[in-house]
Design an enzyme around this catalytic site. Sequence first.
Site, PDB file in Angstrom:
ATOM      1  N   SER A 195     -47.610  -3.584  24.806  1.00 52.35           N
ATOM      2  CA  SER A 195     -48.310  -3.556  26.086  1.00 52.35           C
ATOM      3  C   SER A 195     -48.039  -2.212  26.788  1.00 52.35           C
ATOM      4  O   SER A 195     -48.284  -1.171  26.209  1.00 52.35           O
ATOM      5  CB  SER A 195     -47.903  -4.762  26.935  1.00 52.35           C
ATOM      6  OG  SER A 195     -48.760  -4.927  28.028  1.00 52.35           O
ATOM      7  N   ASP A 230     -55.646 -11.401  21.527  1.00 53.46           N
ATOM      8  CA  ASP A 230     -55.317 -10.603  22.715  1.00 53.46           C
ATOM      9  C   ASP A 230     -56.616 -10.156  23.381  1.00 53.46           C
ATOM     10  O   ASP A 230     -57.336  -9.316  22.866  1.00 53.46           O
ATOM     11  CB  ASP A 230     -54.483  -9.395  22.295  1.00 53.46           C
ATOM     12  CG  ASP A 230     -54.015  -8.543  23.467  1.00 53.46           C
ATOM     13  OD1 ASP A 230     -54.423  -8.803  24.623  1.00 53.46           O
ATOM     14  OD2 ASP A 230     -53.229  -7.602  23.226  1.00 53.46           O
ATOM     15  N   HIS A 236     -52.088 -12.094  24.364  1.00 55.17           N
ATOM     16  CA  HIS A 236     -51.484 -10.766  24.515  1.00 55.17           C
ATOM     17  C   HIS A 236     -49.979 -10.787  24.267  1.00 55.17           C
ATOM     18  O   HIS A 236     -49.419  -9.858  23.691  1.00 55.17           O
ATOM     19  CB  HIS A 236     -51.772 -10.254  25.929  1.00 55.17           C
ATOM     20  CG  HIS A 236     -51.171  -8.920  26.228  1.00 55.17           C
ATOM     21  ND1 HIS A 236     -51.572  -7.759  25.594  1.00 55.17           N
ATOM     22  CD2 HIS A 236     -50.187  -8.557  27.095  1.00 55.17           C
ATOM     23  CE1 HIS A 236     -50.877  -6.738  26.065  1.00 55.17           C
ATOM     24  NE2 HIS A 236     -50.024  -7.195  26.964  1.00 55.17           N
TER      25      HIS A 236
END
Length: 377
Positions: free
Chosen positions: A156, A315, A348
């Site tokens: 991320s 995601d 995610h």
Amino acid sequence: MPALPAGEVGLVTPRDFVFPGTYTFKNGQTLNGFTLRYETYGELNATRDNAVLICHALSGDHHCAGWHRADDRKPGWWNNLIGPGKAVDTTRFYVICANVIGGCQGSTGPSSINPETQRPFGNSFPFVTITDMVRTQKLLLDHLGIAELHAVIGGSMGGMIATAFAIECPQFVRRCLAMATTSREGAQAIAFNEVGRQAIMQDPAWNGGDYARDGGPRVGLAIARMMAHITYLSDASMDRKFGRRRTQTGAETQFEVESYLRHQGQSFINRFDANSYLAITRALDDFDLASSYGSLEQAFAGVQAETLVMGFTSDWLFPPEQNRAIALALLRAGKRVSYAELSTDLGHDSFLLESRELYSLVHGFLERPAGSLNFAI
């Protein structure tokens, strides 16, 4: 905490790196000294080249493995990946993780005291970018005497930092592993961040960013966290975990997913600063490699690191195509790169969860001989 099984780093103690000089942010603003709180696991070797830097995501911090106290309920946020014999093997590597500049877990950020006013910086804290996170952590690594990084790893926002490290410090980084990330956020991700910021800033207790350490826009921050947390999951994982089941909370009957999100919001406000949330989400929105360098290929022109990019099928915050675009641009720039896409319905946050396939890919990438990376998309 029960007796530790093999493969755990055990009890760890955070440390503080204090930079005494003037730091100039990317936008020209300055800070007279700063602190980064960090943890290390394993030992630095004689040649000082076995270091692995772990980069955390928006709501993460420096505590990525081990326990701070014997009675801690949970270990560090990536404890499943880091430790003796694990994918990031602390018998082989010297692992470092630092809370980013602008953070609120011991590093200098908006909640820190401004020496000129003796009050928290609040909304007056300099504008932080991903580049500033890289440059300040490079100063920490220099302080630790690290000659080069065996690898930099992150998911991320951590993947953004890892990618930017390979660009900013090309001769210093030998391997880069970026997961569930992007070279720039799309409009939807920026929109979610802005709604979260507005929830904070519309809370009367925000007071323009000027609030006491034990106060502030707790309702707004909790709502921001609740909404953001939805983007970290997937419809399938939420339906499997909660469905339409209900639970009794006091006199109120709620859907289980409602109770879960409220818990996430309440636990978050006990450990995170609202102004840091504003600062870091703005850094995420500002990150745009193609715009900063003219194109993604130009951004990666000087990269020397072997790179592995990993996307996750479910995601929808930083979808696989955004991860794949990084790998394709590196390939077009003539770099050593591979792309792996893991099939999962966990959303995610898949990079944080237990996965033998993930562990195998990380271990293989770190342990393989230099120059042996397959060129594969």
